[in-house]
Design an enzyme around this catalytic site. Structure first.
Site, PDB file in Angstrom:
ATOM      1  N   ASP A  18     -10.986   3.372   3.745  1.00 24.55           N
ATOM      2  CA  ASP A  18     -11.317   1.950   3.622  1.00 24.55           C
ATOM      3  C   ASP A  18     -12.836   1.766   3.516  1.00 24.55           C
ATOM      4  O   ASP A  18     -13.304   0.714   3.096  1.00 24.55           O
ATOM      5  CB  ASP A  18     -10.828   1.198   4.882  1.00 24.55           C
ATOM      6  CG  ASP A  18      -9.648   0.286   4.582  1.00 24.55           C
ATOM      7  OD1 ASP A  18      -9.435  -0.010   3.392  1.00 24.55           O
ATOM      8  OD2 ASP A  18      -8.967  -0.119   5.535  1.00 24.55           O
ATOM      9  N   LYS A  78       0.837  -1.203   0.000  1.00 21.67           N
ATOM     10  CA  LYS A  78       0.000   0.000   0.000  1.00 21.67           C
ATOM     11  C   LYS A  78       0.873   1.255   0.000  1.00 21.67           C
ATOM     12  O   LYS A  78       0.626   2.206  -0.736  1.00 21.67           O
ATOM     13  CB  LYS A  78      -0.951  -0.010   1.215  1.00 21.67           C
ATOM     14  CG  LYS A  78      -2.081  -1.010   1.045  1.00 21.67           C
ATOM     15  CD  LYS A  78      -2.860  -1.261   2.312  1.00 21.67           C
ATOM     16  CE  LYS A  78      -3.874  -2.383   2.072  1.00 21.67           C
ATOM     17  NZ  LYS A  78      -4.549  -2.864   3.281  1.00 21.67           N
ATOM     18  N   GLN A  88      -4.441  -1.436   9.550  1.00 26.08           N
ATOM     19  CA  GLN A  88      -4.426  -2.777   8.968  1.00 26.08           C
ATOM     20  C   GLN A  88      -5.036  -3.792   9.937  1.00 26.08           C
ATOM     21  O   GLN A  88      -4.668  -3.847  11.104  1.00 26.08           O
ATOM     22  CB  GLN A  88      -2.970  -3.164   8.629  1.00 26.08           C
ATOM     23  CG  GLN A  88      -2.840  -4.483   7.890  1.00 26.08           C
ATOM     24  CD  GLN A  88      -3.497  -4.474   6.508  1.00 26.08           C
ATOM     25  OE1 GLN A  88      -3.363  -3.519   5.749  1.00 26.08           O
ATOM     26  NE2 GLN A  88      -4.225  -5.535   6.190  1.00 26.08           N
TER      27      GLN A  88
END
Ligand code: NAP
Length: 286
Positions: free
Chosen positions: A120, A53, A97
């Protein structure tokens, strides 16, 4: 005729090049898109994901911050750090995460992220925005699946889409996005008694289960669009999806491969959401 391949690597490249161009323009105007990625603990797969990422951010010209913390970090410490990042004007997206160590409540953490930086799209508010058809950040994997379907030129209006899986991060938002695109949507899950009965009627199948060979050629209507979200290993340790590619590609009209289908699109849509967040901030500044 064998199915046409929907190439996620290729589409991803095109979208990322457009993102990089827009990011450069925005940076020139004084707003460089910024993403903060937080990793708590030492899950090996998570280390790979966050590295990818951050690299993607770097390649797109974004500002990116990778913060790694020991598994012993307390929930209060993590929430305090998120609060600081919420107020940091150089950061437009915050990603924590998953999975988190057991002593940290993931729901509390997700809800602590400001909705304007929830790139997200996992918070209850973002989910509500999707449900209500309001603008907001869409979860990256289903958002990427929609882009893959769009790239074929396939018109979803009035088509029957079957989503296999109902997780909050993939299955449910996928179904809502397909509904928004005017498909008729069926959601199947582990308690669905006859999965093949549903998939055989589907013009579009999205498999998000996490079990290989969930969809085989005899379960697919000729010409259907098949999107494979699953990430599994076969008996030789080779990466594979939920769909039996060999048999399904003989019947389907379009199919995504694993790897090289949905996977690259997930990070691409994370970049797209972060850029959009930065563009919104720039627009409010005038
Ligand atoms: P998840 O939370 O474990 O959800 C799996 C879903 O599959 C559940 O809703 C479950 O039903 C359903 N299911 C399980 N067995 C089934 C069966 N026999 N028939 C029909 N449905 C069944 O997983 P997830 O997070 O949604 O992820 C799904 C897969 O996608 C995983 O392989 C994951 O690694 C992959 N993934 C890939 C990406 C990417 O970027 N490519 C991103 C995210 C996830 P119940 O709700 O009834 O338990």
């Amino acid at each position: 005729m064998p199915a046409r391949l929907i190439n996620g690597n290729e589409l991803s490249k095109q979208i990322r090049s457009d993102i990089a161009r827009r990011a450069a323009e925005l940076t020139e105007q004084g707003t460089r898109p910024g993403l903060a990625v937080i990793l708590v603990g030492d899950d090996p797969a998570s280390h790979v994901y966050v590295r990818n990422k951050v690299k993607a951010c770097h390649d797109a010209g974004f500002h990116s911050v990778l913060e790694k913390y020991e598994a012993s970090m307390s929930e209060a410490e993590l929430l305090a750090r998120i609060d600081q990042l919420n107020r940091d004007p150089s950061i437009h997206g915050i990603l924590v995460q998953m999975p988190l160590p057991k002593h940290i409540d993931p729901h509390k953490v997700i809800e602590a992220i400001s909705t304007s930086k929830d790139v997200d799209g996992y918070s209850v508010l973002s989910a509500g925005e999707l449900m209500a058809g309001l603008p907001g950040f869409r979860p990256c994997t289903p958002y990427g699946c929609m882009k893959l379907i769009e790239s074929t030129g396939y018109d979803l209006r009035g088509k029957h889409a079957v989503v296999i899986g109902r997780s909050n991060t993939v299955g449910k938002p996928m179904a809502l996005l397909l509904l928004q695109a005017n498909a008729t949507v069926t959601i199947c899950h582990s308690a669905t008694p006859d999965l093949a009965y549903h998939t055989r009627q589907a013009d579009v199948i999205v498999a998000a289960v996490g079990r290989r060979n969930t969809v085989t050629g005899d379960m697919v209507k000729p010409g259907a669009v098949v999107i494979d979200v699953g990430i599994n290993r076969d008996e030789n340790g080779k990466l594979c999806g939920d769909v039996d590619f060999a048999s399904v590609s003989e019947v389907a009209g379009w199919i995504t491969p694993v790897p090289g289908g949905v996977g690259p699109m997930t990070i691409t849509m994370l970049l797209a959401n972060t850029l959009e967040s930065a563009e919104r901030v720039a627009a409010t500044r005038g």
